[in-house]
Write an enzyme that holds these catalytic residues in place. Structure first.
Site, PDB file in Angstrom:
ATOM      1  N   GLU A  33      17.142  -6.646  -6.400  1.00 60.05           N
ATOM      2  CA  GLU A  33      16.415  -5.579  -5.998  1.00 60.05           C
ATOM      3  C   GLU A  33      17.027  -4.982  -4.691  1.00 60.05           C
ATOM      4  O   GLU A  33      16.628  -3.814  -4.589  1.00 60.05           O
ATOM      5  CB  GLU A  33      15.014  -6.185  -5.582  1.00 60.05           C
ATOM      6  N   SER A  52      -3.898  13.748  10.679  1.00 59.38           N
ATOM      7  CA  SER A  52      -2.907  14.168  11.793  1.00 59.38           C
ATOM      8  C   SER A  52      -1.999  15.150  11.373  1.00 59.38           C
ATOM      9  O   SER A  52      -0.984  15.596  12.156  1.00 59.38           O
ATOM     10  CB  SER A  52      -2.137  12.695  12.054  1.00 59.38           C
ATOM     11  N   GLY A  53      -1.804  15.650  10.261  1.00 59.18           N
ATOM     12  CA  GLY A  53      -0.825  16.478   9.719  1.00 59.18           C
ATOM     13  C   GLY A  53       0.486  15.675   9.303  1.00 59.18           C
ATOM     14  O   GLY A  53       1.359  16.156   8.621  1.00 59.18           O
ATOM     15  N   GLY A  54       0.466  14.318   9.588  1.00 59.72           N
ATOM     16  CA  GLY A  54       1.520  13.422   9.018  1.00 59.72           C
ATOM     17  C   GLY A  54       1.340  13.523   7.508  1.00 59.72           C
ATOM     18  O   GLY A  54       0.418  13.838   6.860  1.00 59.72           O
ATOM     19  N   VAL A  55       2.351  13.017   6.724  1.00 60.40           N
ATOM     20  CA  VAL A  55       2.620  12.797   5.410  1.00 60.40           C
ATOM     21  C   VAL A  55       1.335  12.128   4.700  1.00 60.40           C
ATOM     22  O   VAL A  55       0.780  12.612   3.945  1.00 60.40           O
ATOM     23  CB  VAL A  55       3.673  12.190   4.758  1.00 60.40           C
ATOM     24  N   ASP A  56       0.974  10.821   5.275  1.00 61.84           N
ATOM     25  CA  ASP A  56       0.011  10.125   4.353  1.00 61.84           C
ATOM     26  C   ASP A  56      -1.169  10.724   4.482  1.00 61.84           C
ATOM     27  O   ASP A  56      -1.871  10.837   3.474  1.00 61.84           O
ATOM     28  CB  ASP A  56       0.260   8.909   5.178  1.00 61.84           C
ATOM     29  N   SER A  57      -1.690  11.177   5.663  1.00 62.82           N
ATOM     30  CA  SER A  57      -3.279  11.629   5.851  1.00 62.82           C
ATOM     31  C   SER A  57      -3.322  13.044   4.987  1.00 62.82           C
ATOM     32  O   SER A  57      -4.437  13.322   4.529  1.00 62.82           O
ATOM     33  CB  SER A  57      -3.564  11.648   7.262  1.00 62.82           C
ATOM     34  N   SER A  58      -2.250  13.811   5.446  1.00 65.93           N
ATOM     35  CA  SER A  58      -2.204  15.061   4.598  1.00 65.93           C
ATOM     36  C   SER A  58      -2.317  15.053   2.858  1.00 65.93           C
ATOM     37  O   SER A  58      -3.281  15.489   2.245  1.00 65.93           O
ATOM     38  CB  SER A  58      -1.023  15.763   4.671  1.00 65.93           C
ATOM     39  N   HIS A  87      19.910 -11.372  -5.786  1.00 67.69           N
ATOM     40  CA  HIS A  87      18.861 -10.269  -5.515  1.00 67.69           C
ATOM     41  C   HIS A  87      19.047  -9.031  -6.402  1.00 67.69           C
ATOM     42  O   HIS A  87      19.887  -8.153  -5.677  1.00 67.69           O
ATOM     43  CB  HIS A  87      18.487 -10.175  -3.873  1.00 67.69           C
ATOM     44  N   CYS A 127      15.992 -15.638  -7.070  1.00 70.45           N
ATOM     45  CA  CYS A 127      16.215 -16.463  -6.017  1.00 70.45           C
ATOM     46  C   CYS A 127      15.253 -17.746  -5.965  1.00 70.45           C
ATOM     47  O   CYS A 127      15.288 -18.337  -6.973  1.00 70.45           O
ATOM     48  CB  CYS A 127      16.463 -15.706  -4.695  1.00 70.45           C
ATOM     49  N   TYR A 128      14.285 -17.783  -4.884  1.00 68.81           N
ATOM     50  CA  TYR A 128      13.264 -18.815  -4.921  1.00 68.81           C
ATOM     51  C   TYR A 128      12.634 -18.987  -6.455  1.00 68.81           C
ATOM     52  O   TYR A 128      12.368 -19.722  -6.560  1.00 68.81           O
ATOM     53  CB  TYR A 128      12.340 -18.632  -3.634  1.00 68.81           C
ATOM     54  N   GLY A 165      11.803 -16.546  -1.451  1.00 64.27           N
ATOM     55  CA  GLY A 165      11.150 -16.962  -0.339  1.00 64.27           C
ATOM     56  C   GLY A 165      11.679 -17.878   0.299  1.00 64.27           C
ATOM     57  O   GLY A 165      12.767 -18.496  -0.061  1.00 64.27           O
ATOM     58  N   LYS A 202       6.009   4.956   0.941  1.00 63.54           N
ATOM     59  CA  LYS A 202       6.100   6.396   1.599  1.00 63.54           C
ATOM     60  C   LYS A 202       6.995   7.503   0.669  1.00 63.54           C
ATOM     61  O   LYS A 202       6.381   8.587   0.527  1.00 63.54           O
ATOM     62  CB  LYS A 202       7.157   6.272   2.834  1.00 63.54           C
TER      63      LYS A 202
END
Ligand code: GLN
Length: 518
Positions: free
Chosen positions: A175, A227-233, A173, A85-86, A58, A374
């Site tokens: 990560e 929309s045909g995009g990944v998320d909405s599909s 870090h 870290c923080y 942070g 994603k």
């Protein structure tokens, strides 16, 4: 959603830049993980019954007055805590150690020497190792009971711990990918120290979510803007498996999609595809072209496209009548960016359908993917059997080709940019560059110039090609596409796409450029 019995690690967010990465790395260990603000009451954390707690980095300094903090009791739950870290500085500070401004600020790659190879955190980790540092303050004196387990040239305490109390602090870090054994170190924490089983899988997520949706929605009706995009599909397919016929999906073809994309979406999600989505395709191409006629200003174009989209969607929704649930493909970064998931500043508010239609009559919004990243959404998509071609596609802006055509949009220009783009994509794939390049596309500059083709003078458009690599789409670098590939694409576009007589390659990075053109 009752999650208390699920094995999970929680990440407590102190506003660091890499917080989403922390959650991601934990999930890569097959351990479920969620991010919460440091303001979350201790009681709530206790109720979540976590197997482990990770405190993020942070921007504050722990000794400042208004600095983000944590109660001492957080470290007395008997649950293993890892501070990064923080978070590391805070753990030491709250428990009685000293944190001070360092003479030498460490930023970037740093060699860390492990002093206590027997620490469970360093199980199987070599020393020295390359780590990523980013701090001004340092742990000047570990908290009582803590022992230093690693150091670097400028930092006497690169990590320390009190294994009795299951408390671990790391100044670097783990990560970020630059930290060579970061993932292993986090694994040592969540699996080795917290004792998580590491059995959480995307398949489990899909099955569990379908079950939960079924219980929640029951006989209700749901509507999804696909929309045909990944998320909405992926969201649509999950819903359809949960509630079957009670889901209706509306796909608005605004005529600004990539070549053949509308048909691809329809072939997968339409009545002839494997899913039962009550798929409605609205061919609104002409409507959009009419609205866009004569408009050249980029923001205005975006606005028109967004508004018209909602209008079309509303009209369809009205035909269906009252729906109980509106389905959105919101994913975790959207949630965090909207300032809901954790502590990171609100960057933008997301409404997946571009600002919700006011008079769509629904009771509640359903967002089955709101805890996923994603790539996790992609995994669920593949698991649900959605074709790789759809699941792995590049991000595509909502206004579509509308903002890849500089100036006025016409049906003819859309055709030109679609054809050029299809050739570019095909040749990138032929050259094997499609998997290694973040995002690439053709755009239509509004410039026309003189050329000569077959002894005849031409006065035609110039296509711009753009290819970038980016981790987070906030910054990007242009890709060094081999010259022979660029040459081949250029010659094919000029030969095969009428009204194009020049091709440019855009080597601008972001910033100062943006990825899209408008
Ligand atoms: N603000 C703290 C420092 O400068 C922590 C930085 C961080 O968490 N990356 O040391």
């Amino acid at each position: 959603m009752e999650k208390d019995n699920q094995e999970k690690v929680i990440v407590i967010d102190f506003g660091g830049q890499y917080n989403q990465l922390v959650a991601r790395r934990v999930r890569e260990c097959n351990v479920y993980c969620e991010i919460y603000s440091y303001r979350t009451p201790l009681d709530q954390i206790r109720k979540m019954n976590p197997k482990g707690i990770i405190l993020t980095g942070g921007p504050n300094s722990v000794y400042e007055k208004e600095a983000a903090t944590a109660p001492k009791e957080l470290f007395e739950l008997g649950v293993p805590v890892l501070g990064l870290c923080y978070g590391a500085q805070l753990m030491n500070y709250v428990l009685g150690g000293k944190v001070a401004r360092a003479d030498e600020r460490e930023y970037g790659k740093t060699e860390v020497i492990v002093d206590k190879p027997l620490s469970r955190l360093y199980d199987g980790i070599p020393s020295p190792m390359v780590c990523w540092m980013s701090h001004n303050d340092y742990i000047a004196e570990p908290a009582p009971g803590f022992e230093i387990t690693a150091h670097s040239a400028n930092c006497p305490c690169a990590s320390d711990e009190d294994p009795e109390r299951k408390l671990y602090a790391i100044q670097y870090h783990p990560e970020v990918l630059h930290t060579m054994f970061g993932k292993e170190i986090l694994r040592n924490f969540v699996i080795g120290i917290c004792g998580c089983s590491g059995s959480w899988k995307m398949e489990d997520f899909a099955q569990k979510t379908i079950q939960e949706l079924r219980e929640k929605i029951g006989d209700g009706k749901a509507l999804c803007a696909l929309s045909g995009g990944v998320d909405s599909s992926v969201a649509a397919v999950l819903l359809s498996q949960a509630i079957g016929k009670n889901l209706t999906c509306v796909f608005v073809d605004h005529g600004l999609l990539r070549k053949d994309e509308g048909d691809l979406v329809e072939s997968v999600f339409g009545p002839d595809g494997p899913y039962d989505l009550n798929f409605i395709r609205v061919n609104a191409q002409q409507r959009f072209y009419d609205k866009l006629a004569g408009v050249t200003e980029p923001e205005k174009k975006r606005k028109i496209i967004g508004e018209e989209f909602i209008r079309v969607f509303e009209e369809e929704a009205k035909k269906i009548g009252a729906v109980d649930y509106l389905v959105q493909g919101t994913i975790y970064p959207d949630v965090v960016e909207s300032g809901l998931g954790g502590e990171s500043a609100t960057i933008k508010s997301h409404h997946n359908v571009g600002g919700l239609p006011d008079y769509v009559d629904f009771k509640e919004i359903v967002e089955p993917l709101r805890y996923l990243f994603k790539d996790e959404v992609r995994k669920v998509g593949l698991h649900l059997g959605i074709p790789e071609k759809l699941v792995m596609r590049q991000p595509f802006p909502g206004p579509g080709l509308g903002i890849r055509i500089i100036g006025e949009v016409t049906a003819e220009k859309v055709r030109i940019v679609q054809d050029a783009d299809a050739i570019f994509r095909e040749e990138m794939a032929n050259a094997g560059l499609d998997k290694t390049t973040g995002q690439y596309f053709a755009a239509l500059t509004n410039m026309r110039s003189v050329g000569v083709m077959g002894d005849e003078r031409t006065y035609d458009y110039a296509i711009a090609l753009r290819a970038v690599n980016t981790v987070d789409f906030m910054t990007a670098d242009s890709v060094e596409i081999p010259y022979p590939v660029l040459k081949k694409v250029t010659s094919r576009i000029i030969n095969e796409v009428s009204h194009v007589n020049r091709v440019f390659y855009d080597i601008t990075s972001k910033p100062p450029g943006t990825i899209e053109f408008e």
